[in-house]
Design a protein around this motif. Structure first.
Motif, PDB file in Angstrom:
ATOM      1  N   GLU A 163       0.852  -1.324   0.135  1.00  0.00           N
ATOM      2  CA  GLU A 163       0.016   0.144   0.034  1.00  0.00           C
ATOM      3  C   GLU A 163       0.862   1.255   0.160  1.00  0.00           C
ATOM      4  O   GLU A 163       0.352   2.242  -0.549  1.00  0.00           O
ATOM      5  N   VAL A 331      -6.512  -3.011   0.404  1.00  0.00           N
ATOM      6  CA  VAL A 331      -4.980  -2.489  -0.069  1.00  0.00           C
ATOM      7  C   VAL A 331      -5.217  -1.348  -0.967  1.00  0.00           C
ATOM      8  O   VAL A 331      -5.809  -1.425  -2.175  1.00  0.00           O
ATOM      9  N   GLU A 332      -4.776  -0.137  -0.401  1.00  0.00           N
ATOM     10  CA  GLU A 332      -4.853   1.149  -1.010  1.00  0.00           C
ATOM     11  C   GLU A 332      -3.808   0.867  -2.267  1.00  0.00           C
ATOM     12  O   GLU A 332      -2.622   0.679  -2.233  1.00  0.00           O
ATOM     13  N   SER A 333      -4.268   1.186  -3.531  1.00  0.00           N
ATOM     14  CA  SER A 333      -3.804   1.339  -4.589  1.00  0.00           C
ATOM     15  C   SER A 333      -3.507   2.491  -5.356  1.00  0.00           C
ATOM     16  O   SER A 333      -2.597   2.500  -6.630  1.00  0.00           O
ATOM     17  N   ALA A 338      -8.989   1.189  -4.135  1.00  0.00           N
ATOM     18  CA  ALA A 338      -8.342   0.090  -3.238  1.00  0.00           C
ATOM     19  C   ALA A 338      -8.763  -1.227  -3.663  1.00  0.00           C
ATOM     20  O   ALA A 338      -9.871  -1.331  -4.407  1.00  0.00           O
TER      21      ALA A 338
END
Length: 410
Positions: A163, A331-333, A338
């Motif tokens: 992340e 999961v920050e993308s 996310a």
């Protein structure tokens, strides 16, 4: 008695205080200080996406009435005498003990990691102080080689290094520095993540964002003077700014008490959280050796199961509930999106929707704006529902409704 007033420990005492008769059960929780941090917020601090005062609150304000909070450092546990000794000389007695003291980054375990450049050109975001220092380092960064590094597994929130990498890519792009920066993700694993299905999807994201991945890298030392990571097989990864995740270990008192493995994690039955050696000891959150992610969702779901079991245990009955290793990981993308992973001991991350079949609104193993908003909203749920022990409406056991194995849908 509960050791540790973090996520798991606070949930436990708040839930059980409402379930156990006050005439029969006294509940005490022990921690070293009065600062409770929302640890998922550490990830956002370096990028200015959250303010420091949104991360930290007083433990006293979070512990329900009728629970005694003792501030002090634990020296050791004597499971035979059922006593906890504090470093200041106090001795506390217990009938049943819950260890919920988590896991802690230990940069002292890697030669050269600590030094004059610690929290400067060698940064980390797994502590409150480290995340704030890294915010200053990134504000001054003007381009070069940014290396995000994981020392060894297991670590708490195992997706957090990925992340950070994705958010750094987005942060540098917005500042016009991405084309002047090479981002390298260095991992001891043979891929991006521990779960093969998720590793494949996350690997594609890294490639799409032009992020180089250095796998199977077991760091031997950090050379701060030359600004390089050096592995046991003598590979070198140079950096201008290093963001490392140090070795994670359980509490030192676990080792002094002879209760843990080589990383100070306590062996337990993975379904009941009960110590395999001492029936009067239970271990929750990141402090145990259960074979799943050291993530906040695991603490949440396992505490739900534990609370039901402990009520039965307190009545002298057999414990009939079983934890299945359920974990949710956002999961920050970057770019306001996310991914969301949902898995347990036996099931790989699936595709589909969460929490409702077909309706979602969140999607699994796929980037979406809804997932990002869900992660941002979780801070409010954490302070106001999760820690007080109120129901979130999510089953502790992993549900298969509306989900499809990724290999089938690919």
């Amino acid at each position: 008695m509960v050791l540790g007033a973090g996520t798991a420990g606070t949930m436990v005492v708040n839930k059980l205080r409402h379930r156990l008769p006050t005439t029969e059960w006294r509940i005490t929780v022990v921690d070293r200080d009065d600062a409770h941090d929302y640890q998922p917020g550490y990830l956002f601090l370096p990028f200015g996406l959250i303010e420091p005062d949104q991360v930290r609150r007083s433990r006293h304000a979070l512990i329900t009435e009728g629970v005694e909070l003792v501030l002090g450092d634990v020296d050791r546990v004597d499971p035979t005498a059922r006593e906890v000794s504090l470093l200041d000389g106090r001795t506390l007695r217990y009938d049943e003990l819950v260890i919920a003291t988590g896991t802690t980054p230990r940069p002292d375990q890697t030669p050269g990691m600590l030094g004059p450049e610690w929290h400067r050109s060698v940064g980390e975001f797994y502590t409150y102080e480290g995340a704030l220092a890294l915010r200053e380092s990134l504000a001054a960064f003007s381009g070069g080689r940014l290396v995000v590094h994981v020392t060894e597994m297991p670590i708490k929130c195992p997706v957090a290094p990925l992340e950070f990498t994705f958010l750094a890519d987005d942060f540098l792009g917005r500042r016009g520095l991405r084309d002047r920066t090479e981002i390298v993700f260095v991992t001891p694993l043979d891929g991006a993540f521990t779960k093969p299905v998720a590793s494949r999807e996350l690997g594609h994201l890294l490639a799409d964002k032009r992020i180089t991945v250095e796998t199977d890298f077991l760091v031997e030392h950090v050379d701060q003077e030359r600004r390089v990571l050096v592995s046991y097989d003598e590979r070198e990864v140079p950096y201008d700014q290093l963001v490392t995740v140090p070795l994670n270990m359980g509490a030192d008192f676990v080792a002094r008490s002879g209760l843990g493995d080589e990383l100070n994690y306590v062996p337990v039955d993975k379904h009941t959280s009960q110590s395999t050696e001492h029936p009067s000891i239970f271990v929750l959150g990141d402090a145990s050796n259960i074979p799943t992610s050291k993530a906040g969702s695991v603490a949440h779901f396992s505490v739900e199961v534990f609370a039901e079991n402990f009520v039965e245990h307190a009545r002298g009955q057999a414990m009939t509930h079983s934890f299945d290793g359920h974990a949710n990981c956002f999961v920050e993308s970057g770019g306001g999106k996310a991914m969301l992973l949902d898995f347990n001991y036996d099931t790989e991350p699936l595709t589909g929707t969460f929490p409702l079949p077909r309706l979602g609104p969140m999607t699994l193993l796929k980037e979406s704006r809804a997932n990002h908003l869900g992660k941002l909203a979780f801070r409010h749920l954490y302070w106001n529902l999760l820690l007080p022990g109120r129901p979130l409406g999510l089953p502790a056991q992993m549900s298969m409704a509306g989900k499809v194995p990724a290999a089938v849908s690919a």
